[in-house]
Design a protein around this motif. Structure first.
Motif: not given
Length: 406
Positions: A123-130, A307-314
């Motif tokens: 899930i972390t890889e998906i969140a930081f893939s950009h 938005r991706n980082i906030i969703v990743w943290v949650l």
């Protein structure tokens, strides 16, 4: 300077949580941890060109390398799923995944936490893939190759090693008492294995909410430590197979062994009132690495999708807490089941004891073993005394005859 600092570490620094192969080794590890932290503090106050020049001076092959040369085909033709495609995707990094997760298993030793970290990393890889292009993967690459095959087999293999080392009996005899050369060599090799092996029981059924939060915190911080590895490699433009990358991973791996042990003692032992020094130093190294990534990777983080980082943290917090809750629930259920099983065994044992005591309390008929002559004497109760006298006379005559023969 490094050499004399290591010598001072052996003489002055406190012992770590381990004794094998020797306490001095873990004092050196603590000294190297401090040196690494000081190196990070030095780097964070430099500019990018200075830091890059340091790496190029140590490794001249980095002069002609840029991160653009490491671009590959990531996340393309995801619909083309076949055994041939899977076989082509298996490379050296799959072995690195397997080895890395086997090592992590030896450090954590808990299926629930390990599988949580494994899934959360995808899930972390998906969140930081950009931000990091090499995080872009096909669904089958993330699920089949990474989670199930490489990570799954690595976790299973590491747990098997844990079980073997936990159940193994160590006979740490003195090497002077061994006579054969083969025995001495075997004893010397065993010096580099643990003196004792403690099974990690993070999620004890009687754990408090503080331990619950501490384990969830471990899962989240582990993701940050892993994330620093990829950002540092990308920001300072190093190939994944560069020796400097492996040196850093090796140093952090050795540092994390006493760190996790001290953190585990703090979480599970009520007599431990503070976190160990090695754990504090590792936490500072992780935080300084994150600050270095933010400072020197400003151009990369400008494209961050908040938005991706906030969703990743949650998601990290929610899934970590959920997994820990499920693991605690499973352990409580297993404990209740074991208690019921023990109670049923105790009831069966008590019933058997009651039956045995009842049988023993019954009146018994006394039976005496006798010879045929004795049975005849019982039938002829009046002549019993005469028969006994007759047997004594026969016995005396037999003894007299034996003496005459001699």
């Amino acid at each position: 300077m490094v050499f004399f600092f290591v010598i001072i570490s052996v003489m002055a620094f406190p012992n770590g949580p381990f004794t094998r192969p020797h306490p001095a080794v873990w004092r050196i590890v603590f000294g190297v941890s401090i040196l690494y932290m000081l190196l990070l503090l030095f780097i964070i106050f430099q500019d990018y060109r200075t830091v890059r020049s340091m790496f190029e001076w140590l490794f001249p092959d980095l002069n002609n390398f840029t991160i653009d040369m490491d671009k590959g085909e990531w996340g393309v033709k995801c619909d083309d799923l076949s055994l041939g495609r899977l076989w082509e995707s298996i490379d050296f990094f799959c072995f690195a995944h397997f080895t890395g997760w086997a090592m992590k298993t030896l450090l954590i030793r808990h299926y629930g936490i390990l599988w949580t970290i494994s899934v959360m990393w995808e899930i972390t890889e998906i969140a930081f893939s950009h931000l990091l292009p090499n995080f872009i993967e096909c669904w089958w690459d993330a699920i089949i190759l990474d989670i199930l095959l490489c990570n799954g087999f690595g976790i299973w293999f590491g747990m098997q090693i844990c079980h073997v080392m936990e159940m193994r009996y160590y006979n740490w005899e003195s090497i002077k008492d061994i006579q054969t050369t083969k025995g001495k060599l075997k004893r010397a090799v065993l010096q580099f294995t643990p003196e004792s092996w403690t099974a990690m029981r993070w999620l004890d059924p009687t754990c408090t909410y503080m331990r619950f939060l501490a384990v969830s915190q471990l899962v989240v911080f582990w993701q940050l430590s892993e994330l620093n590895t990829f950002f540092l490699k990308h920001i300072f433009q190093m190939p994944p197979s560069h020796p400097l990358v492996f040196i850093r991973i090796f140093v952090l791996g050795v540092m994390s062994a006493p760190t996790i042990r001290q953190y585990y003692s703090y979480v599970t032992d009520p007599r431990c009132k503070r976190v160990g020094t090695q754990c504090w130093v590792y936490g500072l190294c992780m935080c300084i690495e994150s600050l270095i990534c933010v400072k020197f990777g400003a151009d990369i983080f400008q494209h961050t999708q908040i938005r991706n980082i906030i969703v990743w943290v949650l998601v990290q917090a929610a899934v970590s807490i959920l997994c820990v809750y499920l693991c605690v629930t499973h352990h409580r259920w297993a404990r209740r089941r074991q208690i019921r099983k023990d109670d049923s065994v105790d009831e069966e044992t008590e019933a058997e004891e009651n039956v045995t005591s009842y049988i023993q309390s019954l009146p018994r008929k006394q039976v005496t073993l006798s010879t045929p002559e004795d049975e005849d004497s019982d039938d002829e109760g009046d002549n019993a005394a005469s028969k006994v006298t007759r047997r004594r006379k026969n016995h005396q005559q037999l003894r007299r005859g034996n003496r005459l023969e001699h």
